[in-house]
Design an enzyme around this catalytic site. Structure first.
Site, PDB file in Angstrom:
ATOM      1  CD  GLU A  58      55.304  10.900   8.883  1.00 46.23           C
ATOM      2  OE1 GLU A  58      54.391  11.564   9.391  1.00 46.23           O
ATOM      3  OE2 GLU A  58      55.676   9.789   9.316  1.00 46.23           O
ATOM      4  CG  ASP A  59      56.645  15.633   8.638  1.00 46.20           C
ATOM      5  OD1 ASP A  59      55.811  15.070   7.905  1.00 46.20           O
ATOM      6  OD2 ASP A  59      56.541  15.660   9.878  1.00 46.20           O
TER       7      ASP A  59
END
Length: 188
Positions: A58-59
């Site tokens: 996600e990051d």
């Protein structure tokens, strides 16, 4: 190295230089805290490793296929279950509710206790951080988020408590629910 050691090394590399919102601490401390929480509920090394890796896709530039190749299908599946579609074509504040609804819907449909344990670890770490900031700064903290309405956050965190209630015998769940109620009050 065993699976967990490799996951810690990989996550540390991927999150290198990243800083946690509001706290200003190295980001890697969050996934390590999530893993520590998950480790109080299970000894399953794949679940604990997924906890360490839960934000990499996600990051960072990590991909699910890379996680699958390096850590196996079960870890990749658990990480995928924790990964929001951030919709880079939308402003984060515009996609916030959509992302949260999709995540909650997936959690509600899941019958995988490992996924629920991972969610509990992640959300307990998040609510601890939020609680510390709230005690220090009060309701001004909401200005630091993409979603600035505390009512929306209350809906999200209370719904998580409802969806994870099968873990209500775990200390982590009890702490989570207590902190949610301290910040947001009882559910309407």
């Amino acid at each position: 190295m065993n699976l967990l050691d490799r996951a810690i090394s990989y996550a540390t590399e991927k999150h290198s230089g990243d800083i946690r919102k509001m706290e200003g601490t190295p980001y890697i401390l969050h996934p390590l805290e999530v893993a520590a929480i998950v480790g109080t509920i299970t000894r399953d090394e794949e679940i604990i490793s997924a906890a360490v890796l839960h934000d990499t896709v996600e990051d960072t530039d990590a991909t699910i296929s890379e996680i699958m190749e390096l850590f196996g299908p079960r870890v990749a599946e658990l990480v995928a279950g924790e990964t929001e579609d951030k919709r880079p074509y939308m402003l984060p504040e515009a996609s916030w509710r959509i992302r949260k609804e999709e995540s909650l819907e997936a959690l509600e449909k899941s019958d995988d206790i490992a996924e629920k344990i991972l969610w509990l670890g992640d959300k307990l770490s998040n609510i601890r951080s939020l609680h510390r900031a709230w005690r220090r700064y009060g309701d001004t903290i909401w200005e630091n988020f993409n979603q600035k309405d505390p009512i929306e956050h209350a809906w999200y965190y209370h719904t998580i408590a409802d969806l994870l209630s099968e873990l209500d015998d775990q200390d982590a769940y009890i702490e989570y629910e207590r902190l949610v109620k301290e910040i947001f009050g009882e559910r309407d």
